[in-house]
Write a protein that holds these residues in place. Sequence first.
Motif, PDB file in Angstrom:
ATOM      1  N   ASP A   1       0.827  -1.204   0.000  1.00 15.00           N
ATOM      2  CA  ASP A   1       0.000   0.000   0.000  1.00 15.00           C
ATOM      3  C   ASP A   1       0.861   1.255   0.000  1.00 15.00           C
ATOM      4  OD1 ASP A   1      -2.283  -1.532   0.041  1.00 15.00           O
ATOM      5  OD2 ASP A   1      -2.439  -1.517   2.221  1.00 15.00           O
ATOM      6  N   LYS A   2       1.979   1.221   0.711  1.00 14.67           N
ATOM      7  CA  LYS A   2       2.878   2.367   0.739  1.00 14.67           C
ATOM      8  C   LYS A   2       3.488   2.600  -0.640  1.00 14.67           C
ATOM      9  CE  LYS A   2       7.074   4.137   2.773  1.00 14.67           C
ATOM     10  NZ  LYS A   2       8.286   3.825   3.532  1.00 14.67           N
TER      11      LYS A   2
ATOM     12  N   ASP B   1       2.245   1.634  -3.520  1.00 10.14           N
ATOM     13  CA  ASP B   1       1.176   2.117  -4.401  1.00 10.14           C
ATOM     14  C   ASP B   1       0.928   3.605  -4.188  1.00 10.14           C
ATOM     15  OD1 ASP B   1       0.579  -0.194  -5.826  1.00 10.14           O
ATOM     16  OD2 ASP B   1      -0.787  -0.928  -4.287  1.00 10.14           O
TER      17      ASP B   1
END
Length: 130
Positions: free
Chosen positions: A3-4, A6
């Motif tokens: 997620d980071k 992305d």
Amino acid sequence: MADKIDAVLRDYFTGALDLKIIQRKRELDSVGSTDENVGGGRAQNKHTRPLDDMLIRYESDYELQALFRQRRIMKEWLSSGVCDKETNEILKLHYGKKYTWDKISNELFIGRNTAIRKRNWFKRVLAVQM
């Protein structure tokens, strides 16, 4: 971690990363200097070097340095020969223009799974650097 990565890719390709850097610099500029002359008397050895003070604030700010590092890593990996033009275009279309995987595969004449595989490869390589 994904997620980071992305979020960093999305910020880089939409231009939000540069805006975050500008915003953080403005926040640091708006912070007033503290008065170190507590008590009576006059300040004898007081320095007036605003440019030096500003540069020191920029260099010592962890958040600003992290943003600079993210931008530098992204530029290095996208401009180097490691990331081919097709992977670069896949990332631009997916994160910058927010195309779906089907639209990307039709645009670049590659398979949907190939596009996803190239994106995942780049994310793994980038995760090691960050």
